[in-house]
Scaffold this active site. Structure first.
Site: not given
Lengths: 144, 485
Positions: B97, B408, B410
């Protein structure tokens, strides 16, 4: 077309979905993989066989052919909004080309039990293997 | 995870695995984590961060951030910089992505203003921002317009009625990465992406209405720089990327690189580490295509923000300008970019890969928007829909240590299947509503899969990065409304 044989492998990729498929022929293996991919996206029992599509594909080897074929189903989901219930697939003896006839219908949020939006086929653990008994196995990890 | 015996502790939260750990490592690996987080990481992180250290042309260290977990090829939470002449570019170091990222916009509304309207807002946003399997957006464009989106990202949106003139300046890279080359994008990728602008997708992507948590507003002075005047101010966070478009580009080039590596004599330990020399034809082609995907992702988040402004206007009967709905910032956390960094006192151009890692540029950096240049860039860290998210600040230490990068989010600790077995989507929705979070999802299964219990403790990740000094805490953001794909 025979009954699809696949099982999901929950511990392979925590954020994504992996499956293993097996079959007695390459064509059936491709059918099982297509069914597993579709099952990830929708409860196939809620799909109706309203239209038929035919696809022919070629690749450099059977691994490449499976990767491209599954990717094609993802593209048809995104571009044509189509999901397929049944697949009849013939794979050439050398594993480099296929002819697929599939029946399904356009995405319909009301009548279908939709699940995960699959975005890509990954190369992680990807590949087709020939089992000792002559069966065919494949492992596929899908990016969600 | 058993920590390799050769591991050296550099500081309380930095660990180094020397090149002697594995044959072929070109640089050591560095992991940013507390002892507890390090020991809790999956074995894949050590294997992958050291595999990345073995890639040609890697500079200084292969990094894993505090939220690192197993990914395809590179670990998620991985950072690696490569020399543009001797080094490589790898789709596995970016993620399928492309330019998945976070955008945070503010309002001048406070918790009590929004609380009675949350349901109405979420229901309207659910209609305006399509989510789920195979959804299409409302932006209708032809191929040549889509190519303009690929080249100009947010700038195209603002010029075509999907935003404000100053929106692009509050987005990483000014809203578009230079070097985008639509001729390197396949027709299949274009056909997947052309109708997906303004859609959220599914998986862990979300749109969330949040409120600054008064008890955890760590640095209100800095928050004011970002327009957070009140300690219970309402903001909106968007987490999504380039949708099927970026994924198709990733798939296309994974296949191309798989073949190209043989020609360039590159052997990798994992097929997902497929790469090509950055300066090769394949490397240049991929960078041009990846930049197209990155710019489409910026545009996708921009169209979503436009819809969010529409929704707030409708519900509050006030213009979005009057509601001060400015973008606080937009960060990429799946990207490779050409950046300049100091390496051993020498300024060098590098191809910095951040996969599940966020740019964290400190004060004075040219690439930080003028409005924030004196203080550093906002860093947006997304948590699970139950536990909330964070706004942080980039630091000079990050510039010196990690090519200006931090964590970025968790990271999952439980598979989707296991989460679905343990959590019932409908019950979770009800229980969250009781706790003041109104959530609407495309499917209940999807909701169950994203339950907070399936994720790592984000606070510990954020604390670790703060302790390491590579990002600083500004505010914790508590969810009050959420849309899930």
């Amino acid at each position: 077309m025979t009954a699809a044989r696949f099982r999901f492998l929950p511990d392979i990729a925590l954020a994504d979905i992996a499956f293993a498929a097996s079959a007695d022929s390459l064509g059936e293996l491709f059918e099982s993989c297509a069914a597993a991919l579709t099952t990830t996206m929708v409860d196939r029992r809620t799909l109706r066989a309203k239209l038929t599509k035919e696809v022919e594909m070629k690749a450099e080897d059977s691994d490449g052919l499976l990767y491209d074929f599954l990717t094609q189903l993802i593209i048809m989901k995104d571009v044509d909004s189509l999901l397929f219930k049944r697949f009849t697939i013939e794979v050439s003896k050398d594993g480099k080309s296929l002819r697929c006839k599939m029946t399904g219908e356009p995405i319909d949020r009301e009548s279908q039990a939709l699940r995960n939006d699959v975005k890509a086929v990954t190369m992680h653990m990807f590949g087709i293997n020939r089992g000792r008994s002559g069966s065919w196995d494949a492992t596929v990890v899908l990016d969600i | 995870m058993p920590v390799p015996p050769q591991t050296k502790q550099v500081s309380d939260v930095v660990w180094e695995i020397p090149t002697s750990y594995k044959e072929g490592m070109n640089v050591p690996a560095r992991i940013y984590a507390t002892k507890k987080l390090l020991e809790g990481m999956d074995q894949g992180v050590i294997e992958q961060v050291t595999n990345v250290a073995s890639l040609p042309g890697i500079v200084k260290y292969s990094y894993a951030m505090a939220d690192a977990h197993w990914g395809y090829g590179f670990p998620i939470g991985g950072v690696a910089a490569f020399d543009p002449e001797k080094g490589v570019i790898s789709p596995g170091g970016i993620g399928f992505d492309v330019n998945c990222g976070m955008r945070l916009i503010r309002t001048n509304l406070r918790f009590q203003d929004v609380k009675p309207k949350v349901k109405e807002l979420v229901d309207l946003l659910f209609k305006l921002v399509p989510a789920g399997v195979g959804v299409k957006g409302s932006v209708r464009i032809n191929q040549s317009q889509f190519e303009e989106v690929m080249r100009h990202g947010v700038k195209w949106c603002a010029e075509n009625g999907y935003g404000w003139a100053d929106d692009a300046s509050m987005v990483e890279e000014g809203g578009f990465i230079k070097g985008a080359n639509p001729s390197k994008v396949s027709a299949q990728a274009s056909s997947r992406g052309i109708s997906q602008m303004g859609t959220l997708g599914s998986g862990n992507h979300y749109l969330e209405i949040q409120v600054v948590d008064p008890a955890r507003y760590f640095d209100p002075k800095m928050g004011k720089h970002f327009g957070l005047i009140h300690d219970d101010q309402v903001v909106i966070m968007v987490h999504c990327g380039s949708r099927g478009f970026g994924h198709q580009i990733g798939s296309d080039y994974l296949r191309i690189f798989d073949g190209a590596m043989k020609r360039y004599g590159i052997a990798v330990r994992d097929r997902e580490l497929a790469c090509a020399p950055f300066s090769s034809k394949e490397g240049e082609d991929y960078y041009g295509a990846m930049a197209c995907a990155a710019n489409m992702a910026f545009a996708n988040r921009q169209v979503i923000v436009h819809r969010i402004r529409d929704a707030f206007q409708t519900v509050f009967h006030r213009e979005s300008e009057a509601l001060d709905m400015h973008i606080i910032y937009d960060v990429c956390h799946n990207i490779a970019k050409v950046e300049e960094h100091d390496v051993d006192g020498v300024r060098r151009k590098l191809v910095v890969h951040r996969k599940g890692a966020t740019r964290s540029f400190g004060p004075g950096e040219r690439d930080v928007p003028a409005l924030y240049r004196d203080v550093g860039q906002p860093v947006i860290i997304g948590g699970s829909m139950e536990t909330g998210s964070y706004l942080l600040l980039g630091t000079e230490k990050a510039m010196n240590e990690t090519f200006g990068s931090t964590a970025h989010g968790s990271g999952r600790t439980m598979s989707r299947t296991a989460a679905k077995r343990q959590v019932n989507g409908q019950e979770l929705q009800k229980s969250m509503e009781k706790r003041g979070i109104y959530v609407k999802a495309a499917t209940y299964d999807g909701l169950a899969e994203e339950a907070g219990m399936a994720y790592k403790d984000i606070s510990e990740v954020v604390e670790t990065m703060d302790l390491a000094g590579i990002s600083r805490k500004v505010a914790a953001l508590r969810p009050i409304g959420n849309i899930k794909g």
